[in-house]
Design a protein around this motif. Structure first.
Motif, PDB file in Angstrom:
ATOM      1  N   LYS A  70      41.828  59.485  60.941  1.00 17.73           N
ATOM      2  CA  LYS A  70      42.946  58.616  60.544  1.00 17.73           C
ATOM      3  C   LYS A  70      43.548  59.101  59.232  1.00 17.73           C
ATOM      4  CE  LYS A  70      44.096  53.712  59.823  1.00 17.73           C
ATOM      5  NZ  LYS A  70      44.655  53.780  58.464  1.00 17.73           N
ATOM      6  N   GLU A  71      42.688  59.484  58.289  1.00 20.75           N
ATOM      7  CA  GLU A  71      43.168  60.005  57.012  1.00 20.75           C
ATOM      8  C   GLU A  71      43.904  61.327  57.203  1.00 20.75           C
ATOM      9  OE1 GLU A  71      39.688  60.248  54.639  1.00 20.75           O
ATOM     10  OE2 GLU A  71      39.393  58.080  54.507  1.00 20.75           O
ATOM     11  N   LEU A  72      43.407  62.177  58.106  1.00 23.71           N
ATOM     12  CA  LEU A  72      44.080  63.453  58.378  1.00 23.71           C
ATOM     13  C   LEU A  72      45.452  63.220  59.003  1.00 23.71           C
ATOM     14  CD1 LEU A  72      41.110  65.562  59.826  1.00 23.71           C
ATOM     15  CD2 LEU A  72      42.231  65.872  57.620  1.00 23.71           C
ATOM     16  N   LEU A  73      45.527  62.298  59.951  1.00 24.13           N
ATOM     17  CA  LEU A  73      46.787  62.030  60.644  1.00 24.13           C
ATOM     18  C   LEU A  73      47.837  61.501  59.674  1.00 24.13           C
ATOM     19  CD1 LEU A  73      48.346  61.803  63.352  1.00 24.13           C
ATOM     20  CD2 LEU A  73      47.427  59.478  63.559  1.00 24.13           C
ATOM     21  N   GLU A  74      47.436  60.665  58.742  1.00 30.04           N
ATOM     22  CA  GLU A  74      48.391  60.039  57.825  1.00 30.04           C
ATOM     23  C   GLU A  74      48.618  60.853  56.555  1.00 30.04           C
ATOM     24  OE1 GLU A  74      46.593  56.273  57.165  1.00 30.04           O
ATOM     25  OE2 GLU A  74      47.175  55.438  59.125  1.00 30.04           O
TER      26      GLU A  74
END
Length: 541
Positions: free
Chosen positions: A371-375
């Protein structure tokens, strides 16, 4: 598996081996079949009488399920054996599939079979004979009040935690008040007798409870003042111990005092165990006897005259006890605060799980890497030669292939490079590899894809493949599916989803691998965005 170039080299070597004359012939009874029907795939090999052949025992051949593993047929032909092994395969979804190359051991040497393409067609339905019905309307579900029950459950948990803290603090506070109020055992006993009278238990008919508290007050006093285990002794044991203690301590006790105490204790035993009901005047008299006995006992205890050394020692002990009590109180305050904080955190966690769901808590409270990578801030960059252009959530790091492979393996290529993010042992992994071979051999993309998947070392591999084309029209092949990754240390297994792109462009080879845990919706979005961004350096005419 130290880096992605291992997989790439494995794929190239697998293709080179398969390009040679294969000692195992592969055949199938039909290349097209209906859903659920059986494909019979056959593998034949001829070996000398000293060679041992091991066929794999698999549950799946790629995306096809093994429904029958037939016995091996053995035919002797002179000094050789001809071995035939058949597998029955099926698939319950229509589409085009590939029966992948499998590994067979011949004399402890691995040999890979040829892959076969098959097609599974749906069962045709005769609409003239079979009635068709309209789709049923959506059934309205009555509005649920489940959130109310969830809220009540959370409030119940918080209430239980709060009550536990309150009960613990109340208990400690009560004990502290008793310690402060009653400086001596006699003060405690006389005060408790007055409290007992104010309750008016026997006047309300609670005679058993009255006698139980009355005798407990007397027993507690004897245990604290005279140091006799009165609470756990029977009446006869207590009276005998009291007589012995009076002689040792030189207590001036009359026979009447001991007999009066004994009579009340026996009367209490009759009330508690024989359901006896004394008269009102007897109850009043018994209370007076207990009070007189306690006062008489207290006066009979000889005073201890302490020397100056004893007084000094007692004062030092008292000071040490005060310090210990202060430390204990400090620890209690800290534990109370910690307990309150932990209870609050647990309550909030339970509330969020019940109202928002566990995934919401994991994503927003615990945290999830994908999730952190995607955002985060994405990077569009080129990797290797011939170059692969791709957008990734993080910059891929170059891997030094010379530290992993020998000169013989690297000697196959004019140049090679690998770039990775994460680890194959982790939950998310990206790898981009490029290579230029020294010799222009025919490279089968399908066999290279199968070689890469075999290099994962997973179990229960299920793969499908399809043609792939970039936005600029460069064609390659795509493999996607799942396998089971085993962790021998933690003794658990994880299902991994993979996407693989392989190209043969600009006199070289390019490979992209993306691995993530199955069901990770953020990793799926990352994968889709990356695959849509892939471009390659075009071959110059």
């Amino acid at each position: 598996m130290k880096n992605s170039f291992y997989l790439f080299a494995f794929a190239l070597l697998s293709t080179a081996v398969l390009a040679q004359q294969n000692p195992v012939t592969t055949s199938i009874d039909k290349n097209k079949n209906k859903i659920g029907a059986e494909f019979k795939v056959t593998y034949k090999t001829s070996v000398d009488t000293l060679s041992k052949v091991v066929f794999p025992n698999l549950r799946n051949f790629g995306a096809l399920e093994v429904i029958q593993s037939y016995p091996i047929d053995t035919v002797k032909d002179g000094g050789r054996y001809e071995l035939t092994k058949r597998y029955g395969l099926t698939q319950f979804d229509s589409g085009k599939y590939t029966i992948p190359a499998i590994k067979i051991l011949i004399g402890n040497k691995p040999v890979f079979t040829d892959s076969i393409k098959v097609e599974v067609s749906p069962v045709a339905v005769d609409t003239l004979k079979q009635k068709l019905y309209d789709i049923k309307p959506i059934t309205e579900v009555p509005s649920s009040k489940s959130w109310i029950w969830k809220l009540l459950l959370v409030l119940l948990v918080l209430g239980a935690i709060g009550y536990g803290i309150y009960w613990w603090m109340k208990k400690r506070q009560t004990k502290k008040i008793e310690e402060e109020l009653y400086k001596t055992p006699i003060e405690k006993a006389t005060n408790l007798l007055n409290v007992l009278e104010k309750k008016q238990l026997w006047q309300k008919g609670e005679i058993k409870e009255y006698y139980s508290e009355l005798t407990d007050i007397a027993r507690n006093y004897i245990e604290e003042a005279i140091e006799i285990p009165a609470m756990e002794s029977t009446t006869s044991e207590l009276i005998e111990a009291l007589r012995i203690a009076s002689m040792k301590k030189k207590m001036a006790l009359s026979q009447e005092t001991i007999e009066n105490l004994e009579k009340v204790l026996k009367q209490a035993d009759l009330v508690k165990f024989a359901k006896s009901k004394p008269m009102d005047f007897e109850i009043t008299e018994d209370r007076k006897k207990i009070e007189r006995s306690i006062i008489t006992l207290d006066k009979a205890i000889p005073e201890v005259v302490e020397s100056e050394e004893d007084l000094l020692l007692n004062e030092m002990q008292r000071q040490e006890q005060l310090k210990m009590q202060l430390r204990k109180k400090r620890r209690q305050r800290i534990l109370t605060a910690v307990g309150f904080v932990i209870g609050s955190i647990i309550g909030i966690f339970v509330f969020l799980v019940m109202t928002k769901g566990f995934d919401y808590v994991k994503d927003n409270i615990v945290g999830r890497q994908t999730k952190e990578l995607l955002e985060g801030d994405w990077v569009f960059s080129e990797y290797g030669n011939p170059a692969v252009r791709i957008e990734t959530p993080q910059v891929l790091k170059r891997v030094d292939n010379t530290k992993t492979f020998g000169k013989e393996t690297l000697g196959m290529f004019k140049e090679s490079s690998s770039f990775v993010f994460g680890s194959m042992q982790g939950s998310f992994y990206i790898a981009v590899s490029t290579a230029k071979p020294k010799q222009e051999n025919e490279y089968d993309l399908e066999k290279g894809l199968q070689g890469t998947v075999n290099g994962f070392g997973g179990q229960d591999i299920a793969m499908q493949q399809a043609d792939f084309q970039t936005k600029e029209g460069i064609e390659g092949i795509k493999g996607f599916g799942t396998f089971v990754k085993l962790d021998p240390i933690a003794k658990k297994s994880t299902k991994i989803y993979f996407d693989i792109l392989i190209f043969k462009e600009a006199n070289g080879f390019q490979q992209i691998i993306i691995l993530h845990e199955e069901g990770d919706k953020y990793a799926e979005q990352i994968t889709e965005r990356m695959l849509n961004s892939v471009e390659l350096q075009k071959a110059t005419p």
